[in-house]
Design a protein around this motif. Structure first.
Motif, mmCIF file in Angstrom:
data_model
loop_
_atom_site.group_PDB
_atom_site.id
_atom_site.type_symbol
_atom_site.label_atom_id
_atom_site.label_comp_id
_atom_site.label_asym_id
_atom_site.label_seq_id
_atom_site.Cartn_x
_atom_site.Cartn_y
_atom_site.Cartn_z
ATOM 1 N N PHE A 153 71.747 30.095 33.996
ATOM 2 C CA PHE A 153 72.660 31.089 34.559
ATOM 3 C C PHE A 153 71.920 31.903 35.612
ATOM 4 O O PHE A 153 70.980 32.630 35.300
ATOM 5 C CB PHE A 153 73.184 32.015 33.459
ATOM 6 N N SER A 154 72.311 31.715 36.875
ATOM 7 C CA SER A 154 71.696 32.458 37.966
ATOM 8 C C SER A 154 72.648 32.444 39.151
ATOM 9 O O SER A 154 73.633 31.688 39.157
ATOM 10 C CB SER A 154 70.352 31.818 38.359
ATOM 11 N N PRO A 155 72.358 33.218 40.180
ATOM 12 C CA PRO A 155 73.232 33.218 41.354
ATOM 13 C C PRO A 155 73.320 31.882 42.072
ATOM 14 O O PRO A 155 74.301 31.605 42.768
ATOM 15 C CB PRO A 155 72.590 34.282 42.259
ATOM 16 N N VAL A 156 72.290 31.027 41.901
ATOM 17 C CA VAL A 156 72.306 29.751 42.625
ATOM 18 C C VAL A 156 72.848 28.603 41.789
ATOM 19 O O VAL A 156 73.210 27.556 42.316
ATOM 20 C CB VAL A 156 70.894 29.384 43.154
ATOM 21 N N GLY A 161 74.293 29.054 29.143
ATOM 22 C CA GLY A 161 75.412 28.675 29.990
ATOM 23 C C GLY A 161 76.664 29.406 29.537
ATOM 24 O O GLY A 161 76.983 29.443 28.345
ATOM 25 N N ARG A 162 77.396 30.002 30.474
ATOM 26 C CA ARG A 162 78.586 30.744 30.105
ATOM 27 C C ARG A 162 79.728 29.768 29.841
ATOM 28 O O ARG A 162 79.960 28.830 30.612
ATOM 29 C CB ARG A 162 78.966 31.729 31.196
ATOM 30 N N PRO A 163 80.448 29.951 28.735
ATOM 31 C CA PRO A 163 81.471 28.984 28.334
ATOM 32 C C PRO A 163 82.490 28.658 29.420
ATOM 33 O O PRO A 163 82.809 27.475 29.628
ATOM 34 C CB PRO A 163 82.127 29.669 27.129
ATOM 35 N N VAL A 164 83.016 29.649 30.107
ATOM 36 C CA VAL A 164 84.041 29.390 31.122
ATOM 37 C C VAL A 164 83.469 28.548 32.257
ATOM 38 O O VAL A 164 84.100 27.595 32.734
ATOM 39 C CB VAL A 164 84.637 30.710 31.650
ATOM 40 N N MET A 165 82.259 28.888 32.691
ATOM 41 C CA MET A 165 81.621 28.115 33.764
ATOM 42 C C MET A 165 81.414 26.673 33.332
ATOM 43 O O MET A 165 81.648 25.727 34.100
ATOM 44 C CB MET A 165 80.277 28.750 34.128
ATOM 45 N N LEU A 166 80.987 26.466 32.080
ATOM 46 C CA LEU A 166 80.765 25.107 31.585
ATOM 47 C C LEU A 166 82.075 24.324 31.531
ATOM 48 O O LEU A 166 82.109 23.124 31.828
ATOM 49 C CB LEU A 166 80.122 25.155 30.194
ATOM 50 N N ILE A 209 80.928 12.423 29.439
ATOM 51 C CA ILE A 209 80.224 13.709 29.495
ATOM 52 C C ILE A 209 79.836 14.117 28.073
ATOM 53 O O ILE A 209 80.681 14.178 27.179
ATOM 54 C CB ILE A 209 81.079 14.799 30.146
ATOM 55 N N GLN A 210 78.551 14.365 27.891
ATOM 56 C CA GLN A 210 78.014 14.787 26.589
ATOM 57 C C GLN A 210 77.439 16.190 26.748
ATOM 58 O O GLN A 210 76.686 16.458 27.692
ATOM 59 C CB GLN A 210 76.942 13.804 26.113
ATOM 60 N N TYR A 211 77.791 17.080 25.823
ATOM 61 C CA TYR A 211 77.307 18.466 25.908
ATOM 62 C C TYR A 211 76.241 18.717 24.846
ATOM 63 O O TYR A 211 76.421 18.418 23.668
ATOM 64 C CB TYR A 211 78.454 19.464 25.718
ATOM 65 N N HIS A 212 75.128 19.281 25.311
ATOM 66 C CA HIS A 212 73.996 19.617 24.447
ATOM 67 C C HIS A 212 73.729 21.110 24.597
ATOM 68 O O HIS A 212 73.216 21.550 25.636
ATOM 69 C CB HIS A 212 72.765 18.800 24.874
ATOM 70 N N GLY A 213 74.095 21.888 23.601
ATOM 71 C CA GLY A 213 73.922 23.329 23.717
ATOM 72 C C GLY A 213 73.193 23.935 22.535
ATOM 73 O O GLY A 213 73.581 23.732 21.381
ATOM 74 N N HIS A 214 72.140 24.695 22.813
ATOM 75 C CA HIS A 214 71.415 25.398 21.753
ATOM 76 C C HIS A 214 72.149 26.681 21.380
ATOM 77 O O HIS A 214 72.886 27.257 22.187
ATOM 78 C CB HIS A 214 69.988 25.696 22.198
ATOM 79 N N THR A 215 71.929 27.138 20.158
ATOM 80 C CA THR A 215 72.694 28.256 19.624
ATOM 81 C C THR A 215 71.998 29.603 19.781
ATOM 82 O O THR A 215 72.527 30.613 19.327
ATOM 83 C CB THR A 215 73.000 28.028 18.130
ATOM 84 N N GLY A 216 70.823 29.631 20.420
ATOM 85 C CA GLY A 216 69.996 30.837 20.490
ATOM 86 C C GLY A 216 70.728 32.151 20.695
ATOM 87 O O GLY A 216 70.665 33.046 19.853
ATOM 88 N N PRO A 217 71.437 32.339 21.820
ATOM 89 C CA PRO A 217 72.098 33.624 22.056
ATOM 90 C C PRO A 217 73.515 33.712 21.493
ATOM 91 O O PRO A 217 74.176 34.744 21.647
ATOM 92 C CB PRO A 217 72.122 33.718 23.584
ATOM 93 N N GLY A 218 74.000 32.641 20.856
ATOM 94 C CA GLY A 218 75.275 32.717 20.154
ATOM 95 C C GLY A 218 76.508 32.299 20.914
ATOM 96 O O GLY A 218 77.630 32.535 20.455
ATOM 97 N N LEU A 219 76.363 31.635 22.059
ATOM 98 C CA LEU A 219 77.523 31.239 22.858
ATOM 99 C C LEU A 219 77.982 29.807 22.588
ATOM 100 O O LEU A 219 79.023 29.378 23.091
ATOM 101 C CB LEU A 219 77.199 31.361 24.353
ATOM 102 N N SER A 220 77.237 29.067 21.804
ATOM 103 C CA SER A 220 77.431 27.611 21.754
ATOM 104 C C SER A 220 78.809 27.182 21.270
ATOM 105 O O SER A 220 79.380 26.228 21.804
ATOM 106 C CB SER A 220 76.350 26.961 20.887
ATOM 107 N N LEU A 241 68.920 38.694 23.005
ATOM 108 C CA LEU A 241 67.892 38.965 24.012
ATOM 109 C C LEU A 241 67.619 37.744 24.875
ATOM 110 O O LEU A 241 67.120 37.876 26.001
ATOM 111 C CB LEU A 241 66.594 39.422 23.333
ATOM 112 N N LEU A 242 67.931 36.557 24.350
ATOM 113 C CA LEU A 242 67.699 35.338 25.118
ATOM 114 C C LEU A 242 68.580 35.278 26.361
ATOM 115 O O LEU A 242 68.252 34.598 27.334
ATOM 116 C CB LEU A 242 67.936 34.109 24.250
ATOM 117 N N LEU A 243 69.709 35.984 26.342
ATOM 118 C CA LEU A 243 70.563 36.030 27.534
ATOM 119 C C LEU A 243 69.862 36.757 28.670
ATOM 120 O O LEU A 243 70.083 36.468 29.842
ATOM 121 C CB LEU A 243 71.882 36.729 27.218
#
Length: 591
Positions: free
Chosen positions: A149-152, A182-187, A203-214, A296-298
């Motif tokens: 997640f960044s401006p670019v 990764g933000r859910p809407v963007m994904l 398309i296969q999605y691989h998302g870690h649960t660290g910050p709780g958005l998965s 905090l990971l966000l």
């Protein structure tokens, strides 16, 4: 009813995101049938990343591990997939092109169906050759977008890359949300954009649960056309790891998707066996904080799997930083204070270094620079005083193009050091080497193995492979495990004598059958020193000899498989009948 969503169990990544090691070969072979019996997985991640290196560190043959683990899934018709780092192959630094080509031939022969190819910079020049090599070897290349997640890192940025990778022959795309930021809407928008243009691409999605958005991210990508979701299972789900298959299945079923049923009896057996592996020895190397989610990971965007190493880094410099602060009459910092400082510094450093996606190895580079900056700032010095060569290689373009622009301050620093920037194809910096490794194997009398798999391991992990062949790796691991066990007991406040009693309680004594002198090892003409703690014995191995008064040598056998935890009689010691020679802890036979 909506479309079918399939599940992939990332059994390898569950362990790698939790701690330092993974199950041994014998354990992987035991768990595979239960994973199959669960009946809900279309795919299983079997190897890749650090998998082979960990086997070598154990002193195990990684090629045997891959073949043994993939076979049950191959037989059951479940697709296996691995993780590879494109230009870096299976390691943390670049690999020659001839070694990369050989990798796909070896892995396909070993039973791996799909290779998930990623580049930490999303550099297509590093990914496209691997797509070609995989296709030539008969593997399915799954080209990967490293999500951050960044401006670019916009939907447009990612879809443009996906277009190039699909045009190069990739039939599948993985959205690798390695930090879960990764933000859910963007994904969801990204998934939809790829599917609308390339409806045939999986398309296969691989998302870690660290910050709780998965969970929100999983639902969004499925609503927008994703086909397969990576999941974990207890006791290694959630935290910094991955969402559990039970929760994902329930959520998607309620949303109207077709999903496989889960054999809960098999799930509970696999869950218990995985816990057994943790209790056996793997738990000694799992940081308990990796079972926690953290918002905090966000802020910093670092992958959750890095938290263990990062906390170890902080603990390593904590005392030194506080010593500096005391000398300046400034208040000391807690570990939490340092953690927030490091997160803030990562947030500061990252854009100045061109927004490299925070995935291996670039997440380590950014974290290391931030940590060095924190240490320098505490000392009252400036930033950027300690940047290692690998990080400079990234900055200068040797790994590929950075997604964002370098800060003028970093460019000026490079010029002050007389460093040159490059935009050459990164592979051109790393000439072919297989012939050199072939010569080394011939000189050492080493077999290149079926499908040249042993040659590949030497070329891919030369230092670890040499240590494996010499036996140093196995010895080093056994010593490390014993230290970890001792440290756990010491941390609980037990004295050394109490620690010794605990260790003996889990072991069995080997005693002298009669009076005499202890001679260790099998060559009684040239007896050596007593065996080291951690040494493995099998049931029929000669444990030692007892030299009697009648000049006979009575052989003492181990009688069961086990490792030395304590030696009670040194070389040449006089013992009486019934005296304890050593204590051995039973272990299961390993492959």
């Amino acid at each position: 009813m909506k479309k079918e969503i399939k599940f992939s169990l990332v059994y390898r990544d569950m362990w790698q995101s939790s701690g330092k090691y993974q199950p041994r070969i014998d354990q992987l072979v035991r768990i595979a049938p239960l994973i199959i019996e669960m009946g809900c997985f279309a795919r299983v991640e079997t190897n890749g990343g650090a998998f082979e290196q960990v086997n070598l560190l154990y002193g195990e043959n990684p090629n045997k591990a891959v073949r043994a683990f993939t076979k049950p899934f191959n037989d059951a018709g479940i697709k296996t997939h691995m993780l590879d780092r494109g230009l870096n192959g299976l390691r943390m630094y670049p690999v020659p092109a001839d070694v990369r080509k050989l990798m796909y031939k070896v892995k396909h022969a070993q039973g791996v169906d799909i290779t998930r190819i990623f580049c930490g910079l999303n550099e297509v020049r590093n990914i496209i050759p691997s797509i070609k090599y995989a296709l030539e070897a008969g593997m399915t290349p799954q080209a990967t977008l490293c999500i951050t997640f960044s401006p670019v890192h916009t939907v447009e940025y990612y879809t443009a890359i996906a277009d190039q990778l699909i045009a190069a022959g990739a039939p599948e795309i993985c959205l690798k949300d390695m930090a879960g930021v990764g933000r859910p809407v963007m994904l969801g928008k990204l998934t939809k954009a790829i599917k609308e243009k390339h409806p045939e691409v999986i398309i296969q999605y691989h998302g870690h649960t660290g910050p709780g958005l998965s969970m929100a991210s999983i639902l969004e990508v499925c609503e927008n056309g994703a086909d397969i979701i990576d999941v974990a299972m207890e006791p290694l789900s959630w935290g910094k790891i991955h969402s559990d298959v039970i929760s994902v299945q329930a959520m998607l079923k309620d949303a109207g998707f077709q999903v496989a049923e889960i054999n809960m009896k098999a799930y509970m057996k696999a869950r218990a066996m995985t816990q057994e592996f943790i209790d056996d020895f793997l738990g000694y190397f799992i940081d308990p904080t990796n079972k926690h989610t953290s918002s905090l990971l966000l802020k910093c965007g670092l992958p959750g799997g890095m938290m263990g190493s990062m906390m170890a880094d902080l603990k390593g410099v904590h005392a030194g930083i506080n010593m500096v602060l005391r000398s300046k009459n400034e208040p000391e910092l807690s570990i939490d204070d340092l953690l927030v400082m490091l997160f803030d510094e990562v947030e500061y450093v990252w854009p100045k270094l061109g927004y490299p996606p925070l995935v291996t190895p670039f997440s380590q580079y950014v974290k290391n620079v931030a940590l060095m900056n924190v240490m320098s700032l505490v000392k009252g010095e400036g930033r950027w005083t300690m940047i290692d060569n690998n990080t400079w290689g990234m900055i200068l373009g040797k790994s590929g193009r950075l997604p964002g622009k370098l800060d003028p301050e970093i460019i000026a620093l490079a010029k002050a050091n007389n460093f040159e920037f490059t935009d050459e194809d990164p592979q051109s910096n790393y000439p072919d080497q297989l012939d050199e490794f072939r010569k080394e194997m011939k000189d050492n009398g080493w077999d290149v193995g079926p499908d040249e798999e042993e040659l590949f391991e030497l070329a891919q992990h030369d230092r670890q492979y040499r240590d494996y062949k010499s036996g140093i790796a196995k010895k080093r691991f056994e010593e490390e495990l014993q230290r970890a066990k001792d440290a756990e007991l010491s941390n609980k406040g037990f004295s050394m004598e109490e620690v010794k009693k605990f260790k003996r309680a889990k072991a069995e004594p080997i005693t002298a059958a009669q009076k005499g002198q202890v001679l260790w090892e099998v060559d009684v003409k040239s007896p050596s020193m007593a065996p080291e703690v951690g040494r493995m014995y099998h049931a029929d191995d000669t444990f030692c000899y007892i030299s009697t008064l009648w000049n006979t040598f009575d052989k003492v056998t181990a009688n069961f498989n086990g490792r030395i935890i304590e030696v009670c009689a040194q070389q040449g010691a006089n013992v009486n009948k019934g005296d304890v020679l050593a204590y051995i802890e039973r272990v299961e036979e390993t492959a």
